[in-house]
Structures are given as structure tokens and as C-alpha cells.
Motif scaffolding. Structure first.
Motif, PDB file in Angstrom:
ATOM      1  N   GLU A  19      40.003  -2.480  50.597  1.00 14.27           N
ATOM      2  CA  GLU A  19      40.248  -1.146  50.096  1.00 14.27           C
ATOM      3  C   GLU A  19      41.812  -1.164  50.252  1.00 14.27           C
ATOM      4  O   GLU A  19      42.596  -1.735  51.096  1.00 14.27           O
ATOM      5  N   HIS A  20      42.481  -0.462  49.247  1.00 14.14           N
ATOM      6  CA  HIS A  20      43.982  -0.085  48.942  1.00 14.14           C
ATOM      7  C   HIS A  20      43.957   1.329  48.587  1.00 14.14           C
ATOM      8  O   HIS A  20      43.254   1.998  48.532  1.00 14.14           O
ATOM      9  N   THR A  29      41.111  -1.003  44.690  1.00 14.66           N
ATOM     10  CA  THR A  29      40.278  -2.006  45.644  1.00 14.66           C
ATOM     11  C   THR A  29      40.027  -3.421  44.850  1.00 14.66           C
ATOM     12  O   THR A  29      39.947  -3.503  43.701  1.00 14.66           O
ATOM     13  N   GLU A  79      34.147   1.096  49.149  1.00 19.25           N
ATOM     14  CA  GLU A  79      35.753   1.123  48.889  1.00 19.25           C
ATOM     15  C   GLU A  79      36.464   2.089  48.568  1.00 19.25           C
ATOM     16  O   GLU A  79      37.404   2.646  48.989  1.00 19.25           O
ATOM     17  N   TYR A  80      35.622   3.031  47.591  1.00 16.39           N
ATOM     18  CA  TYR A  80      36.243   4.347  47.151  1.00 16.39           C
ATOM     19  C   TYR A  80      36.234   5.251  48.221  1.00 16.39           C
ATOM     20  O   TYR A  80      37.083   5.982  48.302  1.00 16.39           O
TER      21      TYR A  80
END
Ligand code: ZN
Length: 600
Positions: free
Chosen positions: A242-243, A247, A278-279
Motif C-alpha cells: 500500500e502507498h 498500490t 490495499e485500498y
């Protein structure tokens, strides 16, 4: 302003070349360093080991560069401008590092961008250049770094407010497929690298449903200009990272939906679960984040006992949101849940490690699993998801359905994530009690800090879900939804070990605590040759053992290293470690309403 320029200088040799210029540097000798780990993946990876050449210049003059530790350099230039040039070897096909060949390039900033120590808050500018040559003229760039050019997906200049932002936006380059959809007025892209046959329209449609669900869940999308699902499709592989506005996902190409198939296959369900996971992290861990991860020291381990909340709660909601949005059926959701329960029940490590300890020791245990891992540790993902489920059902029980974990997460977003306040080690517990008014002290002491079993059968009965543990019927049995009219099982003898196939030859990977293999003295690495006088293969081994009477013993030959050994294997039946769940058929309206509340 710190200037970077990155070019895939030799794609065929997997080398990026980076130039970095800092205008004003430390007179006493400027330090530069590369992180040892990347946020979201709690292991020391020593990215600096991939720097293969480095030199420093001041003006046109080469200046000396001194190595201070495994990832830090000091440049002696008496202040003023310094330019560093270095090459980075990129040949790790994972979401955590960097990968480059003649088909594509991918990097995380933590693998390629040196940090000018003490200047982390300076704005950064990066020029991303295309590899030279005709062969690369179709390449494009996918990243959510802020672009200063008008051309979408183009090479050119990108900016970041500081070093943390710079390294939280991975960059993909190549001839990926790209499609876009909108969530809350914000463009969301999906870029797929690698050969695939995916139905891009369907992906956009389904991902939009998931994204909108999460936005609704938290009440808003965090501020961002765009979001990107960056996908690497391969023959076999799985992973995600994740970012803050993107992602990186790695998946099997067969998990992506084909145009001709309408149903949600097991593989596609797994892909949607990963994307959903990830979201959800956009809120839970990227913004609602542990105090210790704010301005985290990326040079060494940063410990927290809270990973169960960031990974476990996220793992609970990733699949739950698939059923809440109607992308999968309730039966399908219960199958996923039963498999998580089965995974947890199959590790006796759950009796030895609490999920709070599992979180704290992630660096050396969960991320460095060896052949004894199932006997020694518990996953803060899987058990964490079950604790989240138990917490949710406990809150629903004690508030007569008026409150749930949803309310707790919403409040934590409002009071922590939204205002960027770090989450202290006991804040999730404190918030859960405050928001729901339920005394949860015992719950947290027992299920976070001790190894006591979760009362899932009892809690799931509140929402009309039946629960049973039985023995596995085959080595492929992962648990699932109970089939009506199942015949009662005949107890069968089992090896009590996980076996892999080494070109068809059975090799022991894991010996489970208390099982037949351990009692007989078998060990990980042993190659099984014969059972009861019959040659053993990876495909017949389990049947050879299962055909024996329970309560006796059989001769088993195996090689340990190069020595042939005879083992006396007791024939023990499998333990009840496989979970079945089902929706109770004849439940009253009240129970049905509670189930609807939970799953809708
Ligand atoms: Zn995660």
C-alpha cells in the motif's frame, strides 16, 4: 530543492542510473543514505546492497566519498553543491524493491533514491527518463507522483514535497495496459504489466464498486489528485503493498477476469480481496498510522504491537466488503472466512504467541519464517482478522446491534487519520471502548495479549452462522462452506507434516507439533522413500498412510541428508483443524436481521 534524474541505463543488465544534486550541503561532510526497509513490509532488506557504483562531484571536480555504514556515505566537499552519480541493480520481481529488464521497469523510491540526511523536508524534483533506443519508444510511465508536464503517463519531471512523499510513490514504466474510472470525482487508474487477457472494463467496474464502498465506509476519500492500481501479472505470484495514493499488486494472470467468463472465479475473488485490502489501507495504516510510523526511522527496525489492528482489521474488511457490495455471495464470503479460520487452527504457534507479540516481532518472526514457523508463531493478518471479527460481533452483541466495529473505525479516522495524529499503542482499545460504551478490557487482554482461543462458534451463532471443526479430508482441503448431506467422515491416519514435491519425490517442509511425523523423529528436509514397503511419491504418500489402521504403526524409510533411515511412524488420525461455516436454515427474523446488518 533536491534534484534527481533516473534512467534505465542498461535494461538488459537490470541497471538504473541515478543522478542526484543537492545545492547546499553540510560543511562538516554531507551524509547520504538509503533506507533499510520500506513502509508496509516489516523486514530489513538493506536496499543499499544493490548500489553497484557511486561517485560524487562538486562542480566539475570529483570529491571523496567515505562509506560510514552499510547504507550511509559521507561526502567531503566543504558545503556547496554536490552531485552523486550511482547505478542500482534492479532484479527483484516483488512489490517492495525494483525490477528492470527489456520489457519494463519498476522501482520504489526506497530502492533508488538516496536521502540527503538532515534535508528530508526539502522538496524534491525527479526527472524520469526513457531508456535510449527505438525498442523503448512505446514505453509510458505510471505513477501518482505529481507530474509537471501536461502529457499523461509521460516521461519527464515529477515533484514531491519531501523525501517521505518521494519514496511513497512507486513508478512503473513500459508498455502496460491502462484504463481509468472515477471515484468521488478523483481519477483512478489501473495499469497492468505482463501478458494477460483481462477484461479491463470489468476490472474498472468492480474496482469502482469496492473503492466507493470504502469511501462510503470512512465518509470521504483522503485528499489526492489521482489513485493508481499498478498490477504486475505473472504466471505465479501474489503480493501487494500500500502507498498513500497507489498500490503495487503482483498476481497470477489467471486471477484476472477474462472477457468470456462472467462468474467470480476463486482467483478473481482473491484478486478483488487483495485490491480491496490495499485500498482500505489508504485510511488504515497510511493515514490512521501508529505514532512510531510517523517520520519512521527507515534505517532500522521500528517496533509496534499494533500490526494486528492495521493488517488484521484491514484483512477483516477486505473480504467483508466484497459481500457487503454484492460482488460475492454470502456463501462465498463464509468460504473465505472458514479458510482463514482453518489457516489459524492449523498452526500450534497460536498457543505460543499472542498477536500483540506477533506484531512486535514481525521483523524477525513473521517476515523470516522457517520450517518451525507454524509451531512457533501466529499471523497478525489471519488471527488479527479473526480478532477483528470477534471484536465486531462482541460489540454488536453488547449494544444490541446499535454499534459495531464500523463505528470504531469511523471514529478513529475522524480523530486520528483525518488530522494526522499518530495512534498510540493502546489508542485502538481506548477508542473501541469509548465509541461503543462496552467494557472491552477483558476482551483485549485475552485476545490481544494472551493466546486463548477465540469463541467464534458462540459469536457467529449471534448472526445465524453455524461453525464446526472437523478433520481435513485431503491434503488440498482448506475448509469452507458445509455441504448439506455430507457423509460422516471415516477417521484416517495422517503424516502430521507438510510435504512438498521435489520433482515428484516427497520432501518434508514442516513437521507439525505433536503429529505422527514428529513422534517418529522425522524432520524438515527429510526425503521420504518408502511407506510400508511401497515406494512413496508426492502423489501417493498421503493415500499410503491413510490406508493404514488407526492406532498401529508403519515402517517409513527416508533420507536425512545422504543417510537412509528407518522410522516407526505411529498411525494417528488427523486433528480437527478444518473449519466449516454455514448459514443456519431455520432462523428467526431477529437473527436474520442481525445477519443482514452484519453483511449488508
Ligand atoms: Zn496489508
Amino acid at each position: 530543492m533536491i534534484e534527481y534524474q533516473i534512467i534505465p541505463i542498461h535494461p538488459e543488465a537490470h541497471l538504473f542510473k541515478v543522478e542526484m544534486t543537492v545545492a547546499e550541503t553540510d560543511k562538516a561532510g554531507q551524509l547520504f543514505s538509503l533506507p533499510a526497509w520500506i513502509l508496509g513490509s516489516y523486514m530489513i532488506r538493506d536496499f543499499a546492497k544493490n548500489i553497484v557504483q557511486i561517485e560524487a562531484r562538486s562542480g566539475n571536480k570529483k570529491v571523496p566519498l567515505e562509506k560510514v555504514d552499510k547504507q550511509t556515505w559521507r561526502v567531503h566537499a566543504e558545503g556547496g553543491e554536490i552531485t552523486l552519480s550511482y547505478q542500482v541493480y534492479a532484479w527483484d520481481l516483488s512489490v517492495r524493491t525494483a525490477h528492470l529488464d527489456i520489457t519494463h521497469g519498476y522501482f520504489n523510491g526506497t530502492s533508488v533514491f538516496l536521502r540527503a540526511n538532515g534535508l528530508e523536508n526539502e522538496p524534491c524534483r525527479v526527472e524520469v527518463l526513457s531508456p535510449a533506443g527505438e525498442a523503448y519508444k512505446e514505453w509510458r510511465v505510471a505513477t501518482t507522483l505529481t507530474s509537471t508536464s501536461e502529457k499523461p503517463l509521460g516521461f519527464g519531471h515529477y515533484t514531491a514535497h519531501d523525501y517521505d512523499e518521494l519514496v511513497d510513490h512507486p513508478v512503473e514504466m513500459g508498455t502496460f495496459d491502462y484504463a481509468e474510472f472515477e471515484v468521488n470525482g478523483v481519477p483512478h487508474g489501473i495499469a497492468i504489466t505482463g501478458r494477460h487477457n483481462a477484461d479491463m472494463d470489468r476490472l474498472c467496474r468492480d474496482l469502482k464498486v469496492i473503492c466507493e464502498h470504502h469511501v462510503g465506509f470512512f465518509g470521504e476519500l483522503p485528499k489526492m489528485d489521482r489513485y493508481l492500481f499498478q498490477v504486475m501479472a505473472v504466471g505465479d505470484g501474489y503480493g501487494g503493498l500500500e502507498h498513500r495514493s497507489s498500490t503495487s499488486l503482483l498476481c497470477k494472470r489467471s486471477d484476472l477476469p477474462c472477457v468470456s467468463v462472467e462468474e467470480v472465479t476463486d482467483g478473481y475473488r482473491q484478486f478483488l480481496g487483495l485490491a480491496s485490502h490495499e485500498y482500505f489501507h489508504l485510511w488504515n495504516v497510511k493515514r490512521i498510522r501508529p505514532e512510531v510510523f510517523k517520520q519512521a526511522d527507515l534505517s532500522k527496525e521500528v517496533h509496534t504491537g499494533l500490526l494486528w489492528a492495521f493488517e488484521g482489521i484491514t484483512s477483516y474488511y477486505d473480504d467483508l466488503s466484497l459481500v457487503r457490495t454484492g460482488l460475492i455471495t454470502r456463501e462465498s464470503y463464509l468460504e473465505l472466512l472458514a479458510r482463514v479460520i482453518t489457516r489459524v487452527m492449523r498452526g500450534s504457534g497460536r498457543h505460543k504467541q499472542s498477536i500483540s507479540d506477533s506484531s512486535f516481532d514481525a521483523w524477525t518472526k513473521f517476515y523470516k519464517q522457517d520450517e518451525n514457523a507454524p509451531n512457533a508463531i501466529v499471523s497478525y493478518y489471519a488471527k488479527g482478522a479473526l480478532v477483528a471479527l470477534a471484536l465486531d460481533l462482541t460489540i454488536r452483541r453488547h449494544t444490541a446491534g446499535k454499534k459495531s466495529l464500523d463505528d470504531v473505525m469511523h471514529a478513529i479516522w475522524q480523530e486520528y487519520g483525518r488530522v494526522d495524529l499518530g495512534v498510540g499503542e493502546h489508542d485502538v482499545e481506548r477508542m473501541a471502548e469509548r465509541v461503543t460504551g462496552v467494557d472491552l478490557k477483558d476482551f483485549f487482554d485475552t485476545f490481544l495479549r494472551s493466546t486463548e482461543e477465540l469463541p467464534l462458534a458462540d459469536l457467529l451463532s449471534d448472526v445465524g452462522v453455524g461453525y464446526k471443526l472437523r478433520e481435513a479430508i485431503s491434503s488440498e482441503d482448506q475448509g469452507g462452506v458445509k455441504k448439506i448431506n455430507d457423509k460422516p467422515l471415516q477417521p484416517k491416519a495422517v503424516l502430521g507434516a507438510r510435504v512438498t514435491s521435489d520433482a515428484g519425490v516427497p520432501k518434508i517442509a514442516v513437521v507439525f507439533d505433536g503429529g505422527a511425523a514428529q513422534l517418529a523423529g522425522l524432520a524438515a528436509g527429510d526425503v521420504i522413500v518408502a511407506v510400508d514397503g511401497i515406494r512413496a511419491t508426492a502423489s501417493n504418500l498421503h493415500e499410503l498412510i491413510a490406508s493404514q489402521d488407526i492406532g498401529s504403526s508403519i515402517e517409513l524409510y527416508a533420507f536425512r541428508r545422504d543417510e537412509l533411515m528407518l522410522f516407526d511412524l505411529p498411525t494417528l488420525r488427523a486433528v480437527d483443524d478444518t473449519c466449516e461455516l454455514w448459514l443456519e436454515q431455520s432462523v428467526d427474523a431477529d437473527l436474520l436481521a442481525k445477519c443482514d446488518q452484519w453483511l449488508q
